[in-house]
Scaffold this active site. Sequence first.
Site, mmCIF file in Angstrom:
data_model
loop_
_atom_site.group_PDB
_atom_site.id
_atom_site.type_symbol
_atom_site.label_atom_id
_atom_site.label_comp_id
_atom_site.label_asym_id
_atom_site.label_seq_id
_atom_site.Cartn_x
_atom_site.Cartn_y
_atom_site.Cartn_z
ATOM 1 N N SER A 679 9.740 0.246 -2.089
ATOM 2 C CA SER A 679 8.712 -0.729 -1.729
ATOM 3 C C SER A 679 9.089 -2.182 -2.016
ATOM 4 O O SER A 679 8.277 -3.069 -1.891
ATOM 5 C CB SER A 679 7.394 -0.377 -2.413
ATOM 6 O OG SER A 679 7.555 -0.516 -3.793
ATOM 7 N N LYS A 722 -0.710 -1.379 -8.504
ATOM 8 C CA LYS A 722 0.042 -2.615 -8.278
ATOM 9 C C LYS A 722 -0.871 -3.837 -8.328
ATOM 10 O O LYS A 722 -0.511 -4.877 -8.878
ATOM 11 C CB LYS A 722 0.749 -2.548 -6.925
ATOM 12 C CG LYS A 722 1.965 -1.630 -6.943
ATOM 13 C CD LYS A 722 2.539 -1.473 -5.555
ATOM 14 C CE LYS A 722 3.817 -0.636 -5.607
ATOM 15 N NZ LYS A 722 4.315 -0.348 -4.258
#
Length: 772
Positions: A679, A722
């Site tokens: 990612s 996140k």
Amino acid sequence: MKEHTMEVLPLIPLRGITVFPHMVLHFDVGREMSIAALEEAMVKDQRIFLVSQKEAKIEEPEESDIYEIGTVCNIKQILKLPGDTVRVLVEGETRGRIKEYISNDSFFKASIEVIEDKELEEDDKNIKGLLRVVKDNFDEYIKLSGTISTDVLVGLDDTKIPGRLADTIGSYLNIKQEEKQELIECLDIYTRLEKIIAMLSEEIDILKVERKIGIKVKKKIDKVQKEYYLREQLKAIREELGEDDEGKKEISTYKKKIDKSKLPKEVKEKALYELERLKNSGNYSAESNVIRTYLDWILDLPWNKQTKDNLDIKKARKILDNEHYGLKDVKDRIIEYLAVKKVSKSLKGPILCLVGPPGVGKTSIAKSIAHSLNRNFVRMSLGGVRDEAEIRGHRKTYVGAIPGRIIYGMKQAKSKNPLFLLDEIDKMSNDFKGDPAGALLEVLDGEQNNTFRDHYLETDFDLSKVLFITTANTLNTIPGPLLDRMEIIEVSGYTSEEKFNIAKNHLIPKKLKEHNMDEDKIKFSNHSIYYIIDNYTRESGVRSLERKISSVIRKAITYMIEKDKESVNITINHIKKYLGPEVFSYDKVDKQDKVGVVTGLAWTAYGGDTLPIEVSTMPGTGKLQLTGKLGDVMIESAKAAYSYVRSNSKEYKIKDDFYKNKDVHIHVPEGAVPKDGPSAGVTMITALVSALSNAKVKHNVAMTGEITLTGRVLPIGGLKEKSLAAYRAGVDTIIFPKANEKDLINIPKTIKNKINFIPAEKIENVLENALV
Ligand code: ADP
């Protein structure tokens, strides 16, 4: 041919013995006829012919019962024994053959042909060879038999009289009388020697086997005797001490226990069978200890004990809410479970799997669920379990065998319907000792776990009433078939506000109680709580927050005692004093826009985190350098980003020959921490474009997303974790993959209020928003 001399001699038929020439031997004579023969010999020249009877048991033999060839002997001594017996000492002289019996009423008398051994040539090679073999064999025979002295051969190694050697050996061998007779009748010396060799080697073989068996038997006997001896001693000691019926008492206690406990039929039979074995195995044998342990296990297990479920949903909800802040999904799921159970009565429990970073309350909510359902609680960690036997137990035949952890847990649970928490199911591993996941599958499978078989118990145990809950930090390492069986509930990390609430309403009261204090005595100001959260902890959960609170409370108590105070109000200043300098001035993002520095977002088993990426360029030859302990996926991601920038350099006003004359260095700080995952793609491209085009990156933007070579932004996992990390770091804009828009619903409101979420479909969308 040499003439044989003839002689008339009295004769005694021997029973069961054979006299060889040159052999001295004594025997007892009882039969009248034999004594008469002896007397006759004594009055003459003391010579007598001794020859064996064909069958020893014949009392009054006739001529036909007597062999033809025997030995002419010299009588050395006669001794009258009590009764009518005479002991005679004779020495054999030569072989002789009966030619004719001479009629006589009172004893046998015959004319005998005296047969001397042929004299041989001194260096007859055949004889020498045979002799050598005979002697070697005889040596070995002596060694094995251990009953003959080597002295018997002295003087017999004369090659001139080999027949004598054979005779002497023959007399010593432990062979049947017929065989001895065979030797006597063997007049040819070669054949006699060959016969002796054959007999010797047969005897040697027999002795070898005997010896082998002898050693074994002796060992066995020694052990058995020793044990027997010790046991007898023990018995005597116990009798002496009056403890003899202790064994009996034990048996009857077990019997009572077995009768009283409501064991299932099959188990009861097994228990009684083992008890019977205990009775017969002696009180102190190793065996009896194994049986005792086994019986104790059987009796300790909750075969039929159950607690009554609390089906009062309101009450359950209240308990859950009281004991934990948040964790809405878990609580709702449990209430739902209760509701269904209330309607359907028998419900195969679902296997819930609580997944989330450490310290978010997975274990403690499970305990609380047990409380709300009124079930007993057991917890077993699967971390590091590699061996199937840890789940399913070792067979009883192993020394020190015990049941597996499941049965162990059931014993602790003390009821057959506990809440059984299987912690860290993602940390279980496989090795050559079998597949623990497979065994666990059987445990969790509602269709077959009513007959769960532990190797040690050797009988079925019903696990179908157990409510299993598992926990994990990540789903990645849980074996597929197990994952299929479970219902996943994500428990994500907390925002500072949530942590504050947890601390204020749960952790602090709990810790105060543990220290025998209350909020009247030690009072935390709100600011002080936030101060701990923001400056002394850096975690998704609240575990180290809990530890810091404990530490503050301990210091506060010490302070109160030393200064003789009744109470204390904890402020930021106290915190600073008690906990020392701030540990984390939290990696707040830079306050300035910079070139080549971008804040990425990462997700690990420990929760979300920021992941800054730095790129710098320098004159060179087009090398790409990557540092910061990157994993394979991240390295590939970096290469893909580099290729993307090269093929699209025009668009971003980058000189298209940069790959020839510039070296590019991509670094991910905190070089000691391994990092991996796909990612970071968008972050890499943004940093590269920024560095190569000399455009600054907005300092307050964080981003996450995978990329393709054509610049599409692909979805990622863990958006909630996140964004928590981004929020902690003071970011106010998050660029994320458009495909993850559905996840926004899970983001806490406090975060959505403070952070601007920008969905991106293509890398252009990212760069537009990130570059100044
Ligand atoms: P995990 O099993 O997820 O690693 P724990 O269950 O050990 O975490 O939780 C650590 C500590 O934090 C426990 O003392 C627990 O009571 C407390 N805790 C965690 N989350 C909450 C919450 N939502 N409400 C109240 N206490 C919590």
